[in-house]
Design an enzyme around this catalytic site. Structure first.
Site: not given
Ligand code: NAD
Length: 512
Positions: A247, A281
């Site tokens: 997502e 998002c």
């Molecule tokens: P992010 O991708 O930076 O981090 C998300 C998660 O991934 C965190 O828990 C982080 O620690 C973890 N992570 C980081 N590197 C990783 C790796 N190499 N392997 C596995 N996990 C790892 O995202 P964010 O900045 O926390 O969130 C914002 C983003 O999320 C925005 O782009 C938003 O649109 C998206 N989002 C999407 C939805 C949806 O349902 N489509 C919902 C909410 C947020």
């Protein structure tokens, strides 16, 4: 100013991260980062606990969800305090996005999981139906890794966890390092609800811990976060042939038709763009308004945007940007737009009155489609408005994107709304509303293009935590098998006759 900073520790000691409030920049917490070994231990415990959990009837698993719901209702103020402290979001945002949606998710799936997960008979086609019957049995996958972001830290940790558990899986949950305690509430909630030990482990930490979960040997990853990290996770999953639901980000368009209720549309634009300070998002990230009503629509949007209040406590409408790097992205997008000729009608800067990471609610006009503000996810309280000739141009521009999460269309004509909605290449669309589709749990929620892979809600979402096992069994005690030796020329010829009969005639095709 970073709000997550590494703490110096003795050599060999576990890594630690210090957290500050995005609202005040004051220190608020410190967490210990779960190591690869911690993840391995949690996985071993999950493997041990999962078979007995999967053997329980779904109705029994659902009892834990009802208990969690009771606890959440009783402790909502405590939960809200944790979420507000870490994210700075207004109580109403925290209540609506996190608590209300979480209660709804728990009740929705607890009530319906048994029906959705029931093994079902599936009619077979053609002659096969005469000799065999088919059962489709949803079987749990085993252990699911749930990785969640900071913008909806509680609900986006809870909802996948609830579905994975109801489907009979164990869960390793890795919340965002920016809002770890809000995610950890999910673990506390289920521990208090009496969930068997080892079935759900919360692993606090940053990307390293997330990567360790992905590589630990789990059976599925449910990831919510950015496109960049999602791609990394997908690559790691592909290497292991591991299913994953992604997502990811969005750049949701809003289309305002000439016959729209202008007041409602202006209110919807402001709420869609500034709800949770634009950190959703499927926030409204760009508006296409038809020429005939563009001036009046924009006037009403700006009037509403100017009235929004930012704050740290008490009554206010918009909280801070939760993550400093996101604030930099917002500033860069607006700066580039202005440089290329966009006009700022309100906002367009950090709030100078507040010490925290606050960006003023911003409305831009005179934007064009070569600007980042119209093409890349801004994830902040910024609403660019582009005037278009007609609805066809709006649709063309709405689809001119690498994202495809949500969209919204505003018109008094429901038929036109539906027609336009189905021309937008996005996972979901609201007509005369916005940001609603995640909360309609019947709706499979998922992105197209770079916005994701798979679904989180609806029966499709729940079944995504299962393997739908196909079991073919005899009908009427039949003794035939599909093939048997020795092969004979006469039998081959008979097969060819059957093929001609079945698919070479109208009657045959009707029977097939
Ligand atoms: P992010 O991708 O930076 O981090 C998300 C998660 O991934 C965190 O828990 C982080 O620690 C973890 N992570 C980081 N590197 C990783 C790796 N190499 N392997 C596995 N996990 C790892 O995202 P964010 O900045 O926390 O969130 C914002 C983003 O999320 C925005 O782009 C938003 O649109 C998206 N989002 C999407 C939805 C949806 O349902 N489509 C919902 C909410 C947020």
């Amino acid at each position: 100013m970073a709000i997550v900073t590494p703490v110096e520790v003795a050599p060999g000691a576990r890594r630690r991260l210090a957290l500050a409030s995005p609202a005040s920049l004051e220190p608020i917490d410190e967490i210990e980062v779960a190591s690869r070994e911690d993840v391995a231990r949690a996985l071993a415990a999950a493997r041990k606990a999962q078979p007995a959990w999967a053997a329980r009837p779904v109705s029994e698993r659902a009892q834990f969800m009802w208990r969690a719901l009771d606890l959440m209702l009783a402790k909502q103020d405590e939960f809200l305090a944790v979420i507000e402290r870490e994210s700075g979001k207004p109580k109403t945002d925290a209540l609506m996005i996190e608590m209300f949606a979480a209660c709804d998710a728990l009740a929705y799936f607890a009530k319906r999981a048994e029906r959705m997960l029931r093994p079902r008979k599936q009619r077979l086609h053609g002659v096969l139906a005469l000799v065999k019957q088919l059962r489709l049995v949803p079987r749990p996958l085993g252990v699911v890794g749930v990785i969640s972001p900071w913008n909806g830290p509680f609900i986006l940790s809870l909802n996948p966890t609830v579905q994975a558990l109801l489907a009979g899986n164990a869960v390793l949950l890795k919340p965002s390092e920016v809002t770890p305690r809000s995610g950890a509430l999910v673990g506390e909630l289920f521990a208090q609800a009496g969930l068997p030990e080892g079935l759900l482990s919360v692993l606090l930490g940053d990307g390293e811990t997330g990567a360790a979960v992905v590589e630990a040997g789990v059976d599925k990853i449910s990831f919510t976060g950015s496109v960049t990290t999602g791609r990394r996770v997908a690559e790691a999953c592909a290497r292991q042939l591991l299913p994953c639901t992604l997502e990811l980000g969005g750049k949701d368009p809003m289309i305002v038709c000439a016959d729209a209720d202008l007041d409602r549309a202006a209110g919807g634009a402001v709420a869609g763009a500034f709800f949770n300070a634009g950190q959703i998002c499927f926030s409204t990230e760009r508006v296409y308004v038809v020429d005939a009503i563009a001036d009046e629509f924009t006037r009403r949007v700006v009037e509403r945007a100017r009235a929004l209040r930012q704050g740290v406590s008490g009554e206010f409408d918009l909280g801070p940007i939760i993550w400093p790097r996101q604030l930099e992205v917002i500033e860069a997008h607006v700066a580039e737009a202005v440089e290329k000729g966009a006009k700022v009608l309100c906002g367009g800067r950090r709030n100078p009155q507040l010490a925290g990471l606050y960006y003023e609610p911003t409305v831009l006009v005179d934007v064009s489609h070569d600007m980042k503000i119209m093409r890349e996810e801004t994830f902040g309280p910024v609403l660019p408005i582009l005037r278009v000739r007609d609805e066809d141009e709006a649709i063309r521009l709405a689809n001119d994107t690498r994202y495809g999460l949500g969209a919204n269309v505003w018109t008094r004509d429901a038929e036109r709304g539906l027609r336009l909605a189905t021309r937008i290449d996005s996972g979901s669309v609201c007509v005369n509303d916005m940001t609603m589709t995640y909360g309609a749990f019947e709706a499979p929620f998922g992105g197209r293009k770079e916005s994701g892979v798979g679904f989180v809600n609806g029966p499709e979402g729940l079944l995504g935590y299962c393997h739908l096992q196909a079991v073919l069994i005899d009908r009427f005690g039949g003794r035939q098998t599909a093939a048997h030796y020795p092969y004979r020329t006469a039998r081959t010829a008979q097969m060819q006759r059957i093929m001609r009969l079945l698919w070479g005639s109208r009657l045959g095709r009707w029977l097939a």
